[in-house]
Scaffold this active site. Structure first.
Site, short mmCIF file in Angstrom:
data_model
loop_
_atom_site.label_atom_id
_atom_site.label_comp_id
_atom_site.label_asym_id
_atom_site.label_seq_id
_atom_site.Cartn_x
_atom_site.Cartn_y
_atom_site.Cartn_z
N ASP A 260 3.19 4.50 -8.08
CA ASP A 260 2.29 3.63 -8.84
C ASP A 260 2.62 2.16 -8.57
O ASP A 260 1.77 1.36 -8.18
CB ASP A 260 2.48 3.96 -10.34
CG ASP A 260 1.42 3.34 -11.22
OD1 ASP A 260 0.50 2.67 -10.69
OD2 ASP A 260 1.51 3.50 -12.46
N LYS B 31 15.62 6.84 -5.98
CA LYS B 31 16.76 6.22 -6.67
C LYS B 31 17.74 7.35 -7.03
O LYS B 31 18.18 7.49 -8.18
CB LYS B 31 16.25 5.46 -7.92
CG LYS B 31 17.23 4.50 -8.54
CD LYS B 31 17.33 3.17 -7.84
CE LYS B 31 18.46 2.34 -8.42
NZ LYS B 31 18.72 1.10 -7.70
N TYR C 258 5.77 10.47 -15.97
CA TYR C 258 4.43 10.60 -16.56
C TYR C 258 4.28 11.93 -17.29
O TYR C 258 3.18 12.35 -17.58
CB TYR C 258 3.37 10.46 -15.46
CG TYR C 258 3.28 9.06 -14.91
CD1 TYR C 258 4.35 8.52 -14.20
CD2 TYR C 258 2.17 8.26 -15.11
CE1 TYR C 258 4.31 7.23 -13.69
CE2 TYR C 258 2.11 6.97 -14.61
CZ TYR C 258 3.19 6.47 -13.90
OH TYR C 258 3.14 5.19 -13.41
N ASP D 226 14.94 -0.02 -4.38
CA ASP D 226 15.07 -1.48 -4.51
C ASP D 226 15.15 -2.14 -3.13
O ASP D 226 14.41 -3.08 -2.83
CB ASP D 226 16.25 -1.88 -5.42
CG ASP D 226 17.46 -0.97 -5.29
OD1 ASP D 226 17.37 0.05 -4.59
OD2 ASP D 226 18.50 -1.27 -5.89
#
Ligand code: NAD
Length: 336
Positions: A231, A173, A126, A207
């Site tokens: 988010d 990740k 962001y 994931d």
């Protein structure tokens, strides 16, 4: 009770409907408030401001330090920078806090979900730093700083300690984004080891973490996420407890706090009087706790819980047929 001065941003789409409902419920619950209404989003442009986030709006929140906000519409593609991203960055509202709980009377696949998503609110993807390298090739820069990663980790562990939570799971990740997500992990590990060793700590690759969340959300206590993961995961978690109509949120900084539901402006149902105001009312209850008006918050929580358990007056997202005002009136009756 002292009179609180609270900034309110009605927002776009269903925003004015749900913030209007929340104000009525908060006052009926016993909150003594002077509301300072300011504009943001498309509504600010309609009112003649040149910016979707007028200076006057920022000044009001800085002055009064607490704000109840409706969702605002951010046009996709070209145009104005996201109001929410600007607001969170300019006011340094670095921690998004989203409690996700099974609601009494709201039937979902799972019972006893009770987790809190802590989302880093100021950086990651962001950053808004996007470039066209050459026509047809664009990039978006993911930013992680040690300061912000440490700050959000510390916020999360402090929150866990204050609320008697047992364990924080970091979604990441770092196997792919070795530097940015790697730094996020390093900071969380360090804060836990050096400052909060009694709070449990776990890391999951996002994931697999999403699969585990959907398989059994009750195994999670608190989730700590960088901006984008937080988010996405917030909406996923909302679905586990009945949808976006029942998940509140707060954006917390050292100088100010802005309370708003996780949901957006829902243009598909705006103006129809059918939006569920509960998430905004619940965000208002979080605001009451922040203002040390826990008694008022408790009264309001009991009132909406009764309406949910009775199951007679529910909005469509919860399987009923009531409109925004019918649901609000039902809560108000339980407060009378
Ligand atoms: P959304 O959350 O507005 O809506 C997703 C779905 O959930 C829609 O079907 C909507 O009707 C439903 N929904 C949402 N809130 C509801 C409620 N209170 N009661 C009943 N149903 C509800 O997400 P979107 O459609 O992806 O986004 C719409 C706009 O909102 C976009 O411009 C987006 O940028 C903006 N947005 C703003 C915020 C914010 O201001 N905090 C947050 C998310 C999205």
């Amino acid at each position: 009770m002292p009179k609180h001065t609270i900034v309110v941003i009605p927002g776009d789409g269903i925003g004015p409907e749900v913030t209007g409902a929340a104000k009525r419920v908060l006052e009926a619950g016993g909150l003594s408030a002077e509301w300072v209404e300011v504009a943001a989003g498309a509504r600010a442009i309609e009112q003649g401001f040149e910016s979707v986030l007028p200076q006057q709006t920022l000044d009001a929140i800085r002055a009064h330090r607490v704000c109840l906000k409706g969702p605002v519409t951010t046009p996709i593609g070209q145009g104005f920078a996201s109001v929410n991203v600007q607001l969170r960055k300019k006011l340094n509202l670095y921690a998004a806090v989203r409690p996700v709980r099974s609601m009494p009377g709201v039937k979902t696949r799972y019972e006893n979900v009770d987790l809190v998503v802590i989302r880093e609110n100021t950086e990651g993807l962001y950053s808004g730093i996007e470039n066209e390298v050459t026509p047809g090739v664009v990039t978006s820069l993911k930013v992680a700083t040690e300061t912000a990663c440490t700050r959000i980790a510390r916020y999360g562990f402090r929150y866990a300690t204050q609320r008697q939570r047992k364990r924080i799971t970091v979604f990441h990740k770092a196997n792919i984004m070795k530097m940015t997500d790697g730094l996020f992990l390093q900071c969380a590990r360090r804060v836990q080891a050096e400052e909060y060793p009694s709070i449990g700590y776990e890391e999951l690759i996002i994931d697999a973490a999403c699969m585990k969340l959907v398989q059994d959300p009750t195994r999670f206590d608190m989730l700590l996420c960088e901006n984008l993961y937080g988010d996405v995961v917030s909406d996923l978690c909302a679905a586990l407890v009945g949808g976006l109509g029942v998940v509140p949120g707060a954006n917390i900084g050292d100088e100010a706090a802005v309370f708003e539901a996780v949901h957006g402006s829902a243009p598909d149902i705006a103006g129809q009087g059918i939006a569920n105001p509960l998430a905004c009312i619940m965000s208002g209850v979080m605001m009451l706790n922040h203002l040390h008006e826990e008694g008022v918050g408790e009264r309001i929580r009991n009132a909406y819980n009764k309406v949910l358990i009775e199951g007679q007056v529910l909005t469509r997202d919860l399987g009923g047929s009531a409109g925004t005002s019918e649901f609000t009136e039902a809560v108000l009756r339980r407060l009378a």
